[in-house]
Design a protein around this motif. Structure first.
Motif, PDB file in Angstrom:
ATOM      1  N   GLY A 267       0.782  -1.221   0.000  1.00 38.40           N
ATOM      2  CA  GLY A 267       0.000   0.000   0.000  1.00 38.40           C
ATOM      3  C   GLY A 267       0.816   1.274   0.000  1.00 38.40           C
ATOM      4  O   GLY A 267       0.263   2.371  -0.153  1.00 38.40           O
ATOM      5  N   GLU A 268       2.140   1.134   0.154  1.00 44.97           N
ATOM      6  CA  GLU A 268       3.016   2.304   0.145  1.00 44.97           C
ATOM      7  C   GLU A 268       3.191   2.821  -1.287  1.00 44.97           C
ATOM      8  O   GLU A 268       3.282   2.026  -2.240  1.00 44.97           O
ATOM      9  N   PRO A 269       3.253   4.138  -1.492  1.00 46.02           N
ATOM     10  CA  PRO A 269       3.443   4.671  -2.849  1.00 46.02           C
ATOM     11  C   PRO A 269       4.868   4.455  -3.357  1.00 46.02           C
ATOM     12  O   PRO A 269       5.825   4.491  -2.578  1.00 46.02           O
ATOM     13  N   LEU A 270       4.975   4.217  -4.640  1.00 52.71           N
ATOM     14  CA  LEU A 270       6.291   4.137  -5.287  1.00 52.71           C
ATOM     15  C   LEU A 270       6.928   5.518  -5.302  1.00 52.71           C
ATOM     16  O   LEU A 270       6.297   6.501  -5.699  1.00 52.71           O
ATOM     17  N   THR A 271       8.195   5.605  -4.873  1.00 50.45           N
ATOM     18  CA  THR A 271       8.931   6.866  -4.932  1.00 50.45           C
ATOM     19  C   THR A 271      10.301   6.642  -5.553  1.00 50.45           C
ATOM     20  O   THR A 271      10.776   5.504  -5.656  1.00 50.45           O
ATOM     21  N   ALA A 272      10.927   7.735  -5.917  1.00 51.81           N
ATOM     22  CA  ALA A 272      12.279   7.659  -6.478  1.00 51.81           C
ATOM     23  C   ALA A 272      13.267   7.111  -5.454  1.00 51.81           C
ATOM     24  O   ALA A 272      14.285   6.512  -5.826  1.00 51.81           O
TER      25      ALA A 272
ATOM     26  N   GLU B 137      13.153  -3.964   4.270  1.00 45.59           N
ATOM     27  CA  GLU B 137      13.742  -3.786   5.599  1.00 45.59           C
ATOM     28  C   GLU B 137      12.924  -4.502   6.664  1.00 45.59           C
ATOM     29  O   GLU B 137      13.484  -5.039   7.629  1.00 45.59           O
ATOM     30  N   GLU B 138      11.602  -4.540   6.509  1.00 41.24           N
ATOM     31  CA  GLU B 138      10.765  -5.263   7.459  1.00 41.24           C
ATOM     32  C   GLU B 138      10.954  -6.775   7.347  1.00 41.24           C
ATOM     33  O   GLU B 138      10.928  -7.489   8.356  1.00 41.24           O
ATOM     34  N   CYS B 139      11.173  -7.275   6.130  1.00 42.36           N
ATOM     35  CA  CYS B 139      11.390  -8.718   5.939  1.00 42.36           C
ATOM     36  C   CYS B 139      12.744  -9.157   6.479  1.00 42.36           C
ATOM     37  O   CYS B 139      12.901 -10.290   6.961  1.00 42.36           O
ATOM     38  N   GLY B 140      13.730  -8.293   6.378  1.00 45.43           N
ATOM     39  CA  GLY B 140      15.061  -8.631   6.862  1.00 45.43           C
ATOM     40  C   GLY B 140      15.668  -9.797   6.109  1.00 45.43           C
ATOM     41  O   GLY B 140      15.543  -9.898   4.885  1.00 45.43           O
ATOM     42  N   ASP B 141      16.266 -10.736   6.852  1.00 45.73           N
ATOM     43  CA  ASP B 141      16.961 -11.862   6.226  1.00 45.73           C
ATOM     44  C   ASP B 141      16.022 -12.822   5.506  1.00 45.73           C
ATOM     45  O   ASP B 141      16.476 -13.653   4.712  1.00 45.73           O
ATOM     46  N   SER B 142      14.728 -12.746   5.779  1.00 37.06           N
ATOM     47  CA  SER B 142      13.780 -13.668   5.151  1.00 37.06           C
ATOM     48  C   SER B 142      13.329 -13.202   3.766  1.00 37.06           C
ATOM     49  O   SER B 142      12.582 -13.909   3.090  1.00 37.06           O
ATOM     50  N   PHE B 143      13.786 -12.029   3.334  1.00 36.66           N
ATOM     51  CA  PHE B 143      13.254 -11.446   2.099  1.00 36.66           C
ATOM     52  C   PHE B 143      13.451 -12.343   0.884  1.00 36.66           C
ATOM     53  O   PHE B 143      12.574 -12.427   0.019  1.00 36.66           O
ATOM     54  N   SER B 144      14.557 -13.026   0.785  1.00 37.36           N
ATOM     55  CA  SER B 144      14.844 -13.807  -0.419  1.00 37.36           C
ATOM     56  C   SER B 144      13.871 -14.961  -0.626  1.00 37.36           C
ATOM     57  O   SER B 144      13.650 -15.386  -1.755  1.00 37.36           O
ATOM     58  N   TYR B 145      13.280 -15.476   0.458  1.00 33.80           N
ATOM     59  CA  TYR B 145      12.349 -16.588   0.305  1.00 33.80           C
ATOM     60  C   TYR B 145      10.940 -16.257   0.809  1.00 33.80           C
ATOM     61  O   TYR B 145      10.026 -17.070   0.666  1.00 33.80           O
ATOM     62  N   ASN B 146      10.746 -15.065   1.364  1.00 35.15           N
ATOM     63  CA  ASN B 146       9.434 -14.674   1.854  1.00 35.15           C
ATOM     64  C   ASN B 146       9.211 -13.187   1.590  1.00 35.15           C
ATOM     65  O   ASN B 146       9.042 -12.398   2.518  1.00 35.15           O
ATOM     66  N   PRO B 147       9.198 -12.792   0.315  1.00 27.50           N
ATOM     67  CA  PRO B 147       9.178 -11.365  -0.052  1.00 27.50           C
ATOM     68  C   PRO B 147       7.784 -10.748   0.024  1.00 27.50           C
ATOM     69  O   PRO B 147       7.180 -10.391  -0.984  1.00 27.50           O
ATOM     70  N   VAL B 148       7.278 -10.617   1.224  1.00 26.82           N
ATOM     71  CA  VAL B 148       5.905 -10.162   1.403  1.00 26.82           C
ATOM     72  C   VAL B 148       5.763  -8.681   1.048  1.00 26.82           C
ATOM     73  O   VAL B 148       6.494  -7.828   1.564  1.00 26.82           O
ATOM     74  N   ASP B 149       4.822  -8.379   0.138  1.00 33.69           N
ATOM     75  CA  ASP B 149       4.370  -7.014  -0.148  1.00 33.69           C
ATOM     76  C   ASP B 149       5.446  -6.087  -0.715  1.00 33.69           C
ATOM     77  O   ASP B 149       5.327  -4.869  -0.611  1.00 33.69           O
ATOM     78  N   ALA B 150       6.483  -6.616  -1.352  1.00 31.95           N
ATOM     79  CA  ALA B 150       7.608  -5.770  -1.757  1.00 31.95           C
ATOM     80  C   ALA B 150       7.556  -5.304  -3.204  1.00 31.95           C
ATOM     81  O   ALA B 150       8.369  -4.473  -3.599  1.00 31.95           O
ATOM     82  N   GLY B 151       6.634  -5.824  -4.019  1.00 27.87           N
ATOM     83  CA  GLY B 151       6.629  -5.482  -5.433  1.00 27.87           C
ATOM     84  C   GLY B 151       5.513  -4.526  -5.822  1.00 27.87           C
ATOM     85  O   GLY B 151       4.631  -4.208  -5.025  1.00 27.87           O
ATOM     86  N   THR B 152       5.546  -4.085  -7.072  1.00 25.70           N
ATOM     87  CA  THR B 152       4.457  -3.286  -7.643  1.00 25.70           C
ATOM     88  C   THR B 152       3.712  -4.064  -8.711  1.00 25.70           C
ATOM     89  O   THR B 152       2.754  -3.563  -9.304  1.00 25.70           O
ATOM     90  N   GLY B 153       4.147  -5.292  -8.993  1.00 21.14           N
ATOM     91  CA  GLY B 153       3.659  -6.036 -10.144  1.00 21.14           C
ATOM     92  C   GLY B 153       2.243  -6.549 -10.018  1.00 21.14           C
ATOM     93  O   GLY B 153       1.569  -6.386  -8.997  1.00 21.14           O
ATOM     94  N   PRO B 154       1.753  -7.211 -11.065  1.00 26.09           N
ATOM     95  CA  PRO B 154       0.360  -7.669 -11.118  1.00 26.09           C
ATOM     96  C   PRO B 154       0.049  -8.815 -10.164  1.00 26.09           C
ATOM     97  O   PRO B 154      -1.113  -9.110  -9.919  1.00 26.09           O
ATOM     98  N   TYR B 155       1.111  -9.475  -9.625  1.00 21.11           N
ATOM     99  CA  TYR B 155       0.884 -10.582  -8.704  1.00 21.11           C
ATOM    100  C   TYR B 155       1.650 -10.383  -7.405  1.00 21.11           C
ATOM    101  O   TYR B 155       2.766  -9.853  -7.401  1.00 21.11           O
ATOM    102  N   LYS B 156       1.031 -10.843  -6.310  1.00 15.02           N
ATOM    103  CA  LYS B 156       1.622 -10.742  -4.987  1.00 15.02           C
ATOM    104  C   LYS B 156       2.051 -12.127  -4.504  1.00 15.02           C
ATOM    105  O   LYS B 156       1.401 -13.131  -4.800  1.00 15.02           O
TER     106      LYS B 156
END
Length: 523
Positions: free
Chosen positions: A123-128, A191-210
């Motif tokens: 839900g966060e806006p994309l920024t530069a 930053e919220e995912c921390g070390d788990s980001f590579s296998y549990n990338p929750v809510d980090a993209g802007t793409g058509p699928y989550k």
């Protein structure tokens, strides 16, 4: 500039047995698509189904788009994340998160103007600032050197303006900004995912699928992004199942357990009389090769590598891998035949067992030696390993075969533990720099063969920085000839993407081997 991707569909037609030879000629000459049964339908086509089950032969090593190096990761992350620009299925650059851009006259500064209504999955806006964060992650991670080494400085000018200054003018720069390595991630989510980001990338993209879940060894589940900034995907849920064995993939597809999956040429012929199935075939930018650890004995000796090149027949290798020449386009070099910098004068090493034995004897290995071939756990590459093992035996080299998951093989290669390995590399686009620099320049992450040649490094650097097409072409000709002789790896073929699917599915595949389910729909 138009900021929506075209919703075009590749036309697919069933290839009859009478035209099979024609298709073979087209595929072998690298002539793009041979396609199968489709009808032109729009994104708004309706169907009772809103889910899809995709079969794939390689589980991703990671879902971190800025730090990935394998085909499975490229394929899945393409559904979740987006970059400033996008490469179409035919490798043309289009806008994505950047609605427009400006380039200074000297070709050094690129200013990207971001879409202003884009939100990440959290839900966060994309920024530069998110773009800057993502690009810095890619530069720090080590995998993206082929597209980030050109960058000098970066800055977020304001909330929706991102600026990149290059070290030198670079002809295929836009293709770099469209690459899979430079997908944009949410700084907050990472930053919220921390070390788990590579296998549990929750809510980090802007793409058509989550991202929903990843059951290692089994599947990955994605769901449609309801807040997507463009038109919402017609397919609402995607499951990607991992089945390493080609026979298992094909059987699951025919049984209806999968909707789309890689197939073999044998499957294509079976689909001739099956109105429920279709297929796609597309020449790709994925180079498959036999790699050697050039830093360790005996493969630090060029003569040994040349001997192995002479003990194999590339056309036989392709037949062994796929049971047909339609599986790939044989190559003596590392650049696709329609790519910039392709050297048509290079010829395949002919199979010459006696010459191979002479080279081994000259290198001091007249009685051969023992080694190990490492291969990912998928059918074509395992078949290649078996074929290579038999060829090596003909010249006195005893080779064991070690089959591992893709991620594990990559770990072993990086650790310097693989004397011989079966691997592939997909170029960002067709320019020679994307194939030679990352694979053969010293210090590059994808230089799996540990090849170090100062003369080649200098020429690669010069070709990369030149804006004179004639000079670049001449340099790549010299580079290709030296690498051909040194054999740091043995190029074998550019893989032809061959996918089967249910005939009531509109789908397409890219020359990079990537697919994009957002563009798909049920009839």
């Amino acid at each position: 500039m138009e900021n929506k991707r075209k919703k075009s569909r590749i036309t697919k037609k069933i290839m009859s047995m009478a035209l099979a030879a024609t298709m073979v000629i087209g595929v072998l000459s690298g002539c793009g698509n041979s396609d199968a049964k489709t009808t032109e339908t729009s994104k708004k086509s309706s169907s009772d189904r809103e889910d899809i089950i995709v079969g794939y032969h390689m589980e991703p090593a990671t879902l971190d788009p800025n730090n990935m190096g394998d085909g499975g990761s490229f394929m899945v992350t393409a559904q979740i994340y987006e970059g400033l620009l996008w490469l179409t299925d035919d490798l043309e650059v289009e806008p994505m998160l950047a609605k427009s851009w400006d380039i200074t006259e000297d070709g050094l500064k690129y200013t990207f103007h971001l879409e202003e209504d884009v939100q990440f999955h959290n839900g966060e806006p994309l920024t530069a600032d998110d773009v800057l964060f993502s690009y810095q992650r890619a530069m720090d991670g080590g995998y993206a050197g082929s597209v980030t080494d050109i960058i000098d400085t970066m800055q977020a000018i304001d909330e929706h303006t991102f600026e990149v200054t290059l070290k030198y003018a670079y002809e295929p720069a836009l293709e770099c900004f469209a690459s899979h390595f430079l997908r944009v991630v949410s700084k907050k989510a990472v930053e919220e995912c921390g070390d788990s980001f590579s296998y549990n990338p929750v809510d980090a993209g802007t793409g058509p699928y989550k991202f929903v879940s990843w059951d290692s060894g089994n599947n990955i589940v994605l769901e449609a992004n309801e807040g997507y900034w463009r038109e919402e995907a017609s397919i609402k849920k995607m499951e990607i199942r991992f089945l390493a064995d080609q026979t298992t993939l094909s059987s699951a597809l025919e049984a209806g357990d999968l909707d789309v999956a890689p197939i073999s040429v044998t499957d294509v012929l079976k689909y001739e009389d099956n109105p429920d199935m279709g297929y796609l075939s597309k020449a790709s930018t994925t180079l498959n090769f036999v790699g050697f650890n050039n830093a360790e004995t005996p493969f630090d000796n060029k003569l040994v590598r040349q001997a192995i090149a002479y003990c194999c027949d590339t056309d036989e290798l392709i037949l062994c891998a796929f049971d047909s020449e339609m599986g790939g386009t044989a190559t003596a070099g590392a650049v696709p035949s329609d790519g910039f910098g392709y050297n048509k004068e290079l010829k395949l090493y002919p199979k010459d067992v006696e010459k191979a034995k002479e080279l081994l004897a000259e290198a001091g290995y007249a009685n051969g030696f023992t080694t190990t071939i490492y291969t990912p756990n998928n059918t074509p590459r395992k078949n290649i390993a078996t074929y290579l093992q038999s060829c090596l035996a003909e010249i006195g080299i005893t080779a064991d075969i070690e089959v591992m998951e893709q991620a594990a093989v990559l770990d072993e290669i990086r650790a310097g533990n693989c004397p011989i390995f079966i691997m592939g590399f997909s170029g960002v686009a067709g320019d020679a720099d994307f194939f030679y620099y990352g694979n053969f320049h010293s210090g590059q992450t994808y230089n799996y063969s540990n090849y170090y040649n100062e003369e080649i490094d200098e020429k690669l650097d010069k070709a990369k920085q030149s804006t004179d097409s004639a000079e670049r072409e001449s340099l790549y000709k010299e580079i290709s000839e030296t690498i051909y002789e040194d054999v740091p790896v043995l190029p074998t073929y550019f893989q032809n993407g061959l996918w089967g699917f249910k005939s009531n599915l509109n789908c397409s595949i890219s020359a990079t081997g990537r697919f994009y389910v957002y563009d798909w729909s049920w009839k």
